[in-house]
Design a protein around this motif. Sequence first.
Motif, PDB file in Angstrom:
ATOM      1  N   ALA A 182       4.351  35.362  17.137  1.00 42.09           N
ATOM      2  CA  ALA A 182       3.901  35.194  18.779  1.00 42.09           C
ATOM      3  C   ALA A 182       4.236  33.518  17.917  1.00 42.09           C
ATOM      4  O   ALA A 182       4.792  33.016  19.064  1.00 42.09           O
ATOM      5  CB  ALA A 182       1.925  34.917  18.418  1.00 42.09           C
ATOM      6  N   LEU A 199       7.960  40.763  19.256  1.00 45.36           N
ATOM      7  CA  LEU A 199       6.965  41.106  20.159  1.00 45.36           C
ATOM      8  C   LEU A 199       6.561  42.926  21.372  1.00 45.36           C
ATOM      9  O   LEU A 199       5.814  43.100  21.189  1.00 45.36           O
ATOM     10  CB  LEU A 199       6.236  39.916  21.218  1.00 45.36           C
ATOM     11  CG  LEU A 199       6.062  38.382  19.753  1.00 45.36           C
ATOM     12  CD1 LEU A 199       5.662  37.168  21.202  1.00 45.36           C
ATOM     13  CD2 LEU A 199       4.704  39.320  19.666  1.00 45.36           C
ATOM     14  N   THR A 230      -1.266  36.818  20.671  1.00 46.42           N
ATOM     15  CA  THR A 230      -0.335  36.487  21.431  1.00 46.42           C
ATOM     16  C   THR A 230      -0.289  35.512  21.505  1.00 46.42           C
ATOM     17  O   THR A 230       0.265  33.928  21.547  1.00 46.42           O
ATOM     18  CB  THR A 230       0.964  37.301  21.641  1.00 46.42           C
ATOM     19  OG1 THR A 230       1.272  38.279  20.187  1.00 46.42           O
ATOM     20  CG2 THR A 230       2.212  36.935  21.815  1.00 46.42           C
TER      21      THR A 230
END
Length: 280
Positions: free
Chosen positions: A229, A237, A258
């Motif tokens: 993140a 991600l 995130t």
Amino acid sequence: MITTDLIPLRIVLLGAGRVAAHLAPALAAAGHQVVGLWSRSPESGAALACRLPVPAPVADSLQHLPAADVYLLTLPDAVVPEVLAAARFPAGALVAHTAGALPLSVFAPYKEQLRGGVFYPLQTFGPGRAIAWASVPLCLEATDAAARATLHRLAASLSHDVRELDSARRLQLHVAAVWVSNFPNHLLGIGRELLEGAGLPWELLHPLIRETLDKALTQPPFVAQTGPAVRHDAATLARHAAALAARPRWQQLYQQLTASIQDTAGPLPAAANNGPGLRL
């Protein structure tokens, strides 16, 4: 015992849950007299009474509480007003709750009958766990100076860390405690379930958990932040989101955390964006 000039206090505990299960034996070990217990569950009250060096009598009613120097309400926040309304305390009794988020003003309707206080231990309590009371912050508040002095004397017999906090600051402390204890524990539970689902042992994450906590205690956690993140690693991600597709609630939580990490850290510097980046 912390203080060397202890003047024992007579204590009655109302509640026999996790806080009371740890606090009652600690008070007795410090030299105080637990002279009575009351619990919504008589079985829990009797079980706790038997764990004390000198078994305490269990009151069968809130109308028949023994005389004491301090009455400690080790109860869920929502139950405290109900118990205050139903209990018969001696005139001028010192009654203190052990809640983090409940304000001192909960005692305001009874200011003519009793003295109110707060005796909040900043710790998580669970069955089978030993609590090092000497290092537990005990946060105090009271409606008058005499009550404050008594609570301070009680707290100083258990802990080296005794603080006076008003309701507003204690509420902020309690919110912070939820962020650093309850929420991480929930996230650890998710991590464990994900490993179990993949047939991997929970112990694999133990060194990482320990290092993460150690770092958080030695430098500002936002400064120590690592992972996909903070790196704005979009490919990783996306793969993580796909791996969580079968657990949409956890997937949503992952995405929200995130976003919070990225909002807190700000945009990634161009040079770092072109480099290899930090792992984990």
